[in-house]
Scaffold this motif. Structure first.
Motif, PDB file in Angstrom:
ATOM      1  N   MET A   1      26.879  43.791  25.356  1.00  0.00           N
ATOM      2  CA  MET A   1      28.034  44.718  26.029  1.00  0.00           C
ATOM      3  C   MET A   1      29.406  44.206  25.403  1.00  0.00           C
ATOM      4  SD  MET A   1      26.535  46.515  28.260  1.00  0.00           S
ATOM      5  CE  MET A   1      27.555  47.225  28.962  1.00  0.00           C
ATOM      6  N   GLY A   2      30.162  45.292  25.411  1.00  0.00           N
ATOM      7  CA  GLY A   2      31.589  44.913  24.599  1.00  0.00           C
ATOM      8  C   GLY A   2      32.716  45.768  25.023  1.00  0.00           C
TER       9      GLY A   2
ATOM     10  N   LYS B   1      46.397  54.514  16.505  1.00  0.00           N
ATOM     11  CA  LYS B   1      45.624  53.389  15.763  1.00  0.00           C
ATOM     12  C   LYS B   1      44.104  53.408  15.827  1.00  0.00           C
ATOM     13  CE  LYS B   1      49.188  49.952  16.227  1.00  0.00           C
ATOM     14  NZ  LYS B   1      49.534  48.401  16.716  1.00  0.00           N
ATOM     15  N   GLU B   2      43.412  52.779  15.204  1.00  0.00           N
ATOM     16  CA  GLU B   2      41.807  52.756  15.106  1.00  0.00           C
ATOM     17  C   GLU B   2      41.321  51.933  16.352  1.00  0.00           C
ATOM     18  OE1 GLU B   2      40.986  53.631  10.353  1.00  0.00           O
ATOM     19  OE2 GLU B   2      40.315  51.745  11.640  1.00  0.00           O
ATOM     20  N   ARG B   3      40.199  52.321  16.787  1.00  0.00           N
ATOM     21  CA  ARG B   3      39.702  51.623  17.623  1.00  0.00           C
ATOM     22  C   ARG B   3      39.414  50.204  17.239  1.00  0.00           C
ATOM     23  NH1 ARG B   3      35.210  54.476  21.564  1.00  0.00           N
ATOM     24  NH2 ARG B   3      37.015  56.033  21.253  1.00  0.00           N
ATOM     25  N   GLU B   4      39.728  49.010  18.095  1.00  0.00           N
ATOM     26  CA  GLU B   4      39.536  47.957  17.739  1.00  0.00           C
ATOM     27  C   GLU B   4      38.693  46.850  18.673  1.00  0.00           C
ATOM     28  OE1 GLU B   4      43.073  45.696  17.036  1.00  0.00           O
ATOM     29  OE2 GLU B   4      43.696  45.875  19.210  1.00  0.00           O
ATOM     30  N   PHE B   5      37.806  45.952  18.309  1.00  0.00           N
ATOM     31  CA  PHE B   5      37.092  45.125  18.927  1.00  0.00           C
ATOM     32  C   PHE B   5      37.910  44.365  19.949  1.00  0.00           C
ATOM     33  CE2 PHE B   5      33.786  42.559  20.395  1.00  0.00           C
ATOM     34  CZ  PHE B   5      34.088  41.036  20.138  1.00  0.00           C
ATOM     35  N   VAL B   6      37.503  43.947  21.134  1.00  0.00           N
ATOM     36  CA  VAL B   6      38.244  43.156  22.216  1.00  0.00           C
ATOM     37  C   VAL B   6      37.230  41.780  22.487  1.00  0.00           C
ATOM     38  CG1 VAL B   6      39.444  42.753  24.368  1.00  0.00           C
ATOM     39  CG2 VAL B   6      39.609  44.891  22.860  1.00  0.00           C
ATOM     40  N   ALA B   7      36.151  42.188  22.962  1.00  0.00           N
ATOM     41  CA  ALA B   7      35.006  41.122  23.348  1.00  0.00           C
ATOM     42  C   ALA B   7      33.863  41.609  23.473  1.00  0.00           C
ATOM     43  CB  ALA B   7      35.760  40.702  24.638  1.00  0.00           C
ATOM     44  N   SER B   8      32.900  40.638  23.496  1.00  0.00           N
ATOM     45  CA  SER B   8      31.522  41.025  23.684  1.00  0.00           C
ATOM     46  C   SER B   8      30.669  40.013  24.323  1.00  0.00           C
ATOM     47  CB  SER B   8      30.756  41.407  22.427  1.00  0.00           C
ATOM     48  OG  SER B   8      30.820  40.355  21.501  1.00  0.00           O
TER      49      SER B   8
ATOM     50  N   SER C   1      28.326  41.776  18.416  1.00  0.00           N
ATOM     51  CA  SER C   1      28.817  42.600  17.442  1.00  0.00           C
ATOM     52  C   SER C   1      30.212  43.134  17.659  1.00  0.00           C
ATOM     53  CB  SER C   1      28.018  43.974  17.186  1.00  0.00           C
ATOM     54  OG  SER C   1      28.865  44.459  16.058  1.00  0.00           O
ATOM     55  N   THR C   2      31.098  42.782  16.485  1.00  0.00           N
ATOM     56  CA  THR C   2      32.192  43.315  16.768  1.00  0.00           C
ATOM     57  C   THR C   2      32.645  44.808  16.088  1.00  0.00           C
ATOM     58  OG1 THR C   2      33.005  42.434  14.659  1.00  0.00           O
ATOM     59  CG2 THR C   2      32.968  40.764  16.413  1.00  0.00           C
ATOM     60  N   THR C   3      31.368  45.423  15.783  1.00  0.00           N
ATOM     61  CA  THR C   3      31.548  46.650  14.914  1.00  0.00           C
ATOM     62  C   THR C   3      31.173  47.774  15.938  1.00  0.00           C
ATOM     63  OG1 THR C   3      30.956  45.804  13.023  1.00  0.00           O
ATOM     64  CG2 THR C   3      30.682  48.319  13.063  1.00  0.00           C
ATOM     65  N   ALA C   4      32.134  48.723  16.276  1.00  0.00           N
ATOM     66  CA  ALA C   4      32.077  49.769  16.970  1.00  0.00           C
ATOM     67  C   ALA C   4      30.797  50.743  16.751  1.00  0.00           C
ATOM     68  CB  ALA C   4      33.079  50.995  17.255  1.00  0.00           C
TER      69      ALA C   4
ATOM     70  N   ASP D   1      27.976  49.739  16.058  1.00  0.00           N
ATOM     71  CA  ASP D   1      26.850  49.107  16.401  1.00  0.00           C
ATOM     72  C   ASP D   1      26.447  49.314  17.841  1.00  0.00           C
ATOM     73  OD1 ASP D   1      27.157  46.144  14.371  1.00  0.00           O
ATOM     74  OD2 ASP D   1      26.204  47.952  13.883  1.00  0.00           O
ATOM     75  N   TYR D   2      27.247  50.213  18.578  1.00  0.00           N
ATOM     76  CA  TYR D   2      27.275  50.096  19.833  1.00  0.00           C
ATOM     77  C   TYR D   2      26.765  51.713  20.103  1.00  0.00           C
ATOM     78  CZ  TYR D   2      29.457  45.672  20.865  1.00  0.00           C
ATOM     79  OH  TYR D   2      29.689  44.327  20.737  1.00  0.00           O
ATOM     80  N   ASN D   3      25.899  51.958  20.902  1.00  0.00           N
ATOM     81  CA  ASN D   3      25.099  53.376  21.040  1.00  0.00           C
ATOM     82  C   ASN D   3      25.271  53.789  22.374  1.00  0.00           C
ATOM     83  OD1 ASN D   3      23.320  51.398  22.266  1.00  0.00           O
ATOM     84  ND2 ASN D   3      21.696  52.080  20.547  1.00  0.00           N
ATOM     85  N   ALA D   4      26.260  53.528  23.179  1.00  0.00           N
ATOM     86  CA  ALA D   4      26.605  53.870  24.484  1.00  0.00           C
ATOM     87  C   ALA D   4      28.210  53.610  24.835  1.00  0.00           C
ATOM     88  CB  ALA D   4      25.605  53.736  25.702  1.00  0.00           C
ATOM     89  N   TRP D   5      28.894  54.561  25.134  1.00  0.00           N
ATOM     90  CA  TRP D   5      30.107  54.288  25.501  1.00  0.00           C
ATOM     91  C   TRP D   5      30.595  54.872  27.108  1.00  0.00           C
ATOM     92  CZ3 TRP D   5      33.554  51.562  22.114  1.00  0.00           C
ATOM     93  CH2 TRP D   5      32.987  51.268  20.909  1.00  0.00           C
ATOM     94  N   GLY D   6      31.587  54.166  27.774  1.00  0.00           N
ATOM     95  CA  GLY D   6      32.049  54.628  28.751  1.00  0.00           C
ATOM     96  C   GLY D   6      33.396  55.704  28.358  1.00  0.00           C
TER      97      GLY D   6
END
Length: 124
Positions: free
Chosen positions: A33-34, A42-49, A105-108, A110-115
């Motif tokens: 989960m991330g 700005k572009e979407r950026e990683f915060v935490a996982s 993962s820190t790469t958006a 790689d995630y296949n479900a989003w809120g």
């Protein structure tokens, strides 16, 4: 599977907020989960996982030491506790799931479900 993010709002610099991400339609047991964020222009950026066992976490440099990601397996919910907030933390925050893959993962991509995102505004 559905992810419902909540907890955003307006807070003064130095304040705290806790974001929640409730997962429904699936019992989260082997997922990563991330949290990501996107500020205006700005572009979407990683915060935490976090992996669902909670044994491993990863943070962006900007989040390290101020934010804490955690999970409650019984509630199928992931949290992001944000302390010492700064105006530059202002963004829409999204929770995401890497379904069936516990590898952090820190790469958006790689995630296949989003809120749907929750807005955090930090005033100076």
């Amino acid at each position: 599977v559905q992810l419902q993010a909540s907890g955003g709002g307006l807070v003064q610099a130095g304040g705290s907020l806790r974001l929640s991400c409730a997962v429904s339609g699936r019992t989260v047991s082997s997922d990563c989960m991330g949290w990501f964020r996107q500020a205006p222009g700005k572009e979407r950026e990683f915060v935490a996982s976090i992996n669902w066992s909670g044994a491993y976490t990863r943070y962006s440099d900007s989040a390290k030491g101020r934010f804490t990601i955690s999970k409650d397996g019984a509630k199928n919910t992931v949290y992001l506790q944000m302390n010492s907030l700064k105006p530059e933390d202002t963004a829409v925050y999204y929770c995401a799931a890497r379904l069936g893959n516990p590898i952090l993962s820190t790469t958006a991509g790689d995630y296949n479900a989003w809120g749907q995102g929750t807005l955090v505004t930090v005033s100076s």
